[in-house]
Design a protein around this motif. Structure first.
Motif, PDB file in Angstrom:
ATOM      1  N   GLN A  15       0.800  -1.219   0.000  1.00 34.82           N
ATOM      2  CA  GLN A  15       0.000   0.000   0.000  1.00 34.82           C
ATOM      3  C   GLN A  15       0.839   1.278   0.000  1.00 34.82           C
ATOM      4  OE1 GLN A  15      -3.865  -0.056   0.049  1.00 34.82           O
ATOM      5  NE2 GLN A  15      -2.783  -1.625  -1.088  1.00 34.82           N
ATOM      6  N   VAL A  16       2.162   1.127   0.124  1.00 34.77           N
ATOM      7  CA  VAL A  16       3.032   2.303   0.071  1.00 34.77           C
ATOM      8  C   VAL A  16       3.282   2.714  -1.378  1.00 34.77           C
ATOM      9  CG1 VAL A  16       5.328   3.203   0.619  1.00 34.77           C
ATOM     10  CG2 VAL A  16       4.125   1.754   2.272  1.00 34.77           C
ATOM     11  N   SER A  17       3.661   1.747  -2.220  1.00 37.10           N
ATOM     12  CA  SER A  17       4.017   2.075  -3.600  1.00 37.10           C
ATOM     13  C   SER A  17       2.872   1.868  -4.592  1.00 37.10           C
ATOM     14  CB  SER A  17       5.224   1.248  -4.046  1.00 37.10           C
ATOM     15  OG  SER A  17       4.951  -0.136  -3.949  1.00 37.10           O
ATOM     16  N   PRO A  73      -2.845   4.051 -12.999  1.00 40.11           N
ATOM     17  CA  PRO A  73      -1.522   3.420 -12.867  1.00 40.11           C
ATOM     18  C   PRO A  73      -1.534   2.422 -11.712  1.00 40.11           C
ATOM     19  CG  PRO A  73      -1.391   5.840 -12.740  1.00 40.11           C
ATOM     20  CD  PRO A  73      -2.828   5.460 -12.577  1.00 40.11           C
ATOM     21  N   HIS A  74      -0.657   1.442 -11.782  1.00 37.68           N
ATOM     22  CA  HIS A  74      -0.510   0.537 -10.646  1.00 37.68           C
ATOM     23  C   HIS A  74       0.238   1.209  -9.503  1.00 37.68           C
ATOM     24  CE1 HIS A  74      -2.120  -2.478 -13.143  1.00 37.68           C
ATOM     25  NE2 HIS A  74      -1.024  -3.094 -13.536  1.00 37.68           N
ATOM     26  N   PHE A  75       1.208   2.066  -9.842  1.00 42.06           N
ATOM     27  CA  PHE A  75       2.130   2.578  -8.841  1.00 42.06           C
ATOM     28  C   PHE A  75       1.955   4.077  -8.644  1.00 42.06           C
ATOM     29  CE2 PHE A  75       4.031  -1.246 -10.581  1.00 42.06           C
ATOM     30  CZ  PHE A  75       4.306  -1.957  -9.421  1.00 42.06           C
ATOM     31  N   ARG A  76       2.328   4.542  -7.458  1.00 42.73           N
ATOM     32  CA  ARG A  76       2.246   5.949  -7.102  1.00 42.73           C
ATOM     33  C   ARG A  76       3.461   6.698  -7.642  1.00 42.73           C
ATOM     34  NH1 ARG A  76      -1.366   6.351  -2.363  1.00 42.73           N
ATOM     35  NH2 ARG A  76      -1.816   4.235  -1.592  1.00 42.73           N
ATOM     36  N   LEU A  77       3.247   7.902  -8.127  1.00 45.63           N
ATOM     37  CA  LEU A  77       4.322   8.695  -8.705  1.00 45.63           C
ATOM     38  C   LEU A  77       5.422   8.991  -7.692  1.00 45.63           C
ATOM     39  CD1 LEU A  77       5.486  10.413 -11.044  1.00 45.63           C
ATOM     40  CD2 LEU A  77       4.078  12.314 -10.218  1.00 45.63           C
ATOM     41  N   GLU A  78       5.054   9.214  -6.443  1.00 42.42           N
ATOM     42  CA  GLU A  78       6.031   9.647  -5.443  1.00 42.42           C
ATOM     43  C   GLU A  78       6.856   8.498  -4.865  1.00 42.42           C
ATOM     44  OE1 GLU A  78       2.064   9.070  -3.273  1.00 42.42           O
ATOM     45  OE2 GLU A  78       2.772   9.809  -5.228  1.00 42.42           O
ATOM     46  N   GLU A  79       6.567   7.262  -5.279  1.00 41.81           N
ATOM     47  CA  GLU A  79       7.276   6.107  -4.735  1.00 41.81           C
ATOM     48  C   GLU A  79       8.130   5.428  -5.801  1.00 41.81           C
ATOM     49  OE1 GLU A  79       7.315   5.437  -1.599  1.00 41.81           O
ATOM     50  OE2 GLU A  79       5.768   6.881  -1.009  1.00 41.81           O
ATOM     51  N   THR A  80       9.042   4.555  -5.357  1.00 44.50           N
ATOM     52  CA  THR A  80       9.870   3.783  -6.285  1.00 44.50           C
ATOM     53  C   THR A  80       8.973   2.879  -7.121  1.00 44.50           C
ATOM     54  OG1 THR A  80      11.733   3.781  -4.762  1.00 44.50           O
ATOM     55  CG2 THR A  80      11.737   2.097  -6.482  1.00 44.50           C
ATOM     56  N   PRO A  81       9.067   2.927  -8.438  1.00 40.11           N
ATOM     57  CA  PRO A  81       8.169   2.120  -9.272  1.00 40.11           C
ATOM     58  C   PRO A  81       8.531   0.649  -9.255  1.00 40.11           C
ATOM     59  CG  PRO A  81       9.762   3.285 -10.632  1.00 40.11           C
ATOM     60  CD  PRO A  81       9.960   3.777  -9.230  1.00 40.11           C
ATOM     61  N   SER A  82       7.500  -0.194  -9.328  1.00 41.28           N
ATOM     62  CA  SER A  82       7.661  -1.642  -9.447  1.00 41.28           C
ATOM     63  C   SER A  82       8.588  -2.158  -8.356  1.00 41.28           C
ATOM     64  CB  SER A  82       8.156  -1.994 -10.857  1.00 41.28           C
ATOM     65  OG  SER A  82       8.047  -3.359 -11.103  1.00 41.28           O
ATOM     66  N   PHE A  83       9.470  -3.107  -8.680  1.00 42.63           N
ATOM     67  CA  PHE A  83      10.352  -3.707  -7.679  1.00 42.63           C
ATOM     68  C   PHE A  83      11.740  -3.089  -7.714  1.00 42.63           C
ATOM     69  CE2 PHE A  83       7.035  -6.725  -8.661  1.00 42.63           C
ATOM     70  CZ  PHE A  83       6.621  -7.149  -7.419  1.00 42.63           C
TER      71      PHE A  83
END
Length: 414
Positions: free
Chosen positions: A251-253, A269-279
């Protein structure tokens, strides 16, 4: 200079370019091309996994050119600098009451780079991101600024253009009124249900993604994104349990998967802009087959589960509507994308790819241009029927091959 230029986003390719120009204006892009002493390539946000963006000469980045987004008088087109990230553009559009028709999994990627390599997002009725492009401005091999619009009969060769003809500096994209969405995660879809009712599963939302390992007893997760102004029949998932709070993706990314309603840019999008994308520390491969072949193609890959799963972080399966691009993954056909996010087992992954491609070969498979694959020029020519048209276009625009590189030549694009 190449060591200072560094690597692609996930470290899967180290650039061999002699120099890097970080342009801060279109004029600086033009000067970099005019003063070249060798080949030139555009560099975006480095979210490729192979050498598609590399060169033996000079890389020119447009990421630092001010994006200066502007809406048309009618509000249905936005013009913006090519280096802007999709997530940043989405924030600006939402502030102005507008939205994109689709987004990729990651909002971190640049508009021009995503368009040029066929980035696609997901959805039965949604085309790849390049379908929104209405015009492109680019610097040609003479350093001159050119413009091409959608009514040009060659436009399908420009949009997914692999950087083969110039450096795109500005893009015009179709937009629409802002909308709201919800996203739910389901757990444990039976493989037989997927095979028998594939169309029903992928029609359960605006965008449906299947996440799994190939040897798992069921399709492990079904992520369903729905526009609240749409109508969907999701009854095929009635018997599939909705994920509880502790079972949802990070829930963070990741964007929210709890069914709550939010703006399109926080659900598509699956991922949040402000977090590291994917793995992050990963390899990616992706293959595209006609939608009609999806159940058989999935079954063929499942036969390789024992070889694949020890090296796999996750697979994602999703759909793309047909389009008229020349080198896009869904060119001329409704398409299913089979994506592999691999552990950094480089040698093992390289060894696996030919077998996966052989299993998918009977289903008219195409590879993703920016991700690891084992295709050669003959395979690419068979996969993309309009390759010869694209090659002729790029030769006409850039007869000396200023924007060519080893990757394009290896695969017969230049």
């Amino acid at each position: 200079m190449s060591d200072a230029i560094g690597e692609t986003w996930a470290g899967t390719h180290r650039f061999h370019a002699r120099d890097l120009v970080r342009a801060r204006s279109v004029a600086e892009v033009q000067e970099a091309v005019r003063s070249r002493t060798g080949p030139v390539r555009a560099l975006g946000t480095r979210h490729s996994f192979n050498d598609v963006a590399d060169t033996a000469g000079t890389l020119v980045s447009v990421v630092d050119v001010p994006p200066e987004p502007r809406l048309s008088a009618t509000g249905d087109v936005v013009a913006v600098g090519a280096g802007i990230r999709y997530g940043e553009l989405a924030i600006w559009l939402e502030q102005h009451g507008r939205a994109l028709h689709n987004m990729g999994s990651l909002p971190h990627i640049s508009v021009a780079g995503a368009v040029a390599t066929g980035t696609h997002g997901s959805g039965d009725r949604l085309r790849l991101l390049a379908d929104a492009v209405r015009a492109l401005e680019f610097v040609d091999a003479a350093g001159e600024l050119q413009r091409v619009e959608r009514d040009d009969p060659r436009f399908g060769g420009f949009v997914v253009g692999l950087g083969a003809y110039g450096i795109v500096t500005r893009v015009e994209l179709a937009v629409e009124p802002s909308y709201r969405m919800r996203q739910r995660l389901h757990v444990g879809l039976d493989w037989d249900v997927l095979a028998d009712r594939f169309d029903d599963v992928t029609a359960a939302g605006t965008s449906v993604s299947l996440f799994t390992h190939w040897g798992a007893p069921t399709v492990e997760h079904v992520l369903v994104k729905q526009r609240v102004d749409g109508s969907f029949d999701a009854s095929v998932l009635d018997a599939v349990r909705e994920a509880e709070a502790g079972e949802r993706f990070d829930q963070v990314s990741w964007t929210p998967q709890d069914g709550s309603v939010g703006p399109w840019l926080e659900r598509l999008p699956h991922f949040r802009l402000e977090e590291t994308p994917s793995f992050g520390d990963e390899i990616q491969s992706e293959y595209f087959v006609p939608r009609a072949h999806a159940p058989a193609a999935i079954a063929a890959v499942r036969e390789l589960a024992a070889d694949i799963d020890p090296h796999l972080i996750i697979t994602e399966i999703r759909t793309i509507a047909a389009d008229d691009t020349w080198l896009g993954p869904a060119s001329g056909r409704d398409t299913v994308a089979i994506h592999f996010t691999w552990m950094r087992h480089d040698d093992a992954v390289r060894a696996l790819l030919p077998g996966i491609e052989a299993a998918l070969h009977p289903f008219d498979v195409r590879p993703h241009w920016g991700k690891w694959n084992a295709f050669d020029d003959a395979g690419i020519a068979a996969a993309y029927p309009r390759l010869a048209d694209a090659r002729a276009l790029y030769r006409d625009l850039d007869p000396e091959g200023v924007f060519s590189n080893a990757y394009l030549e290896r695969l017969g694009v230049r």
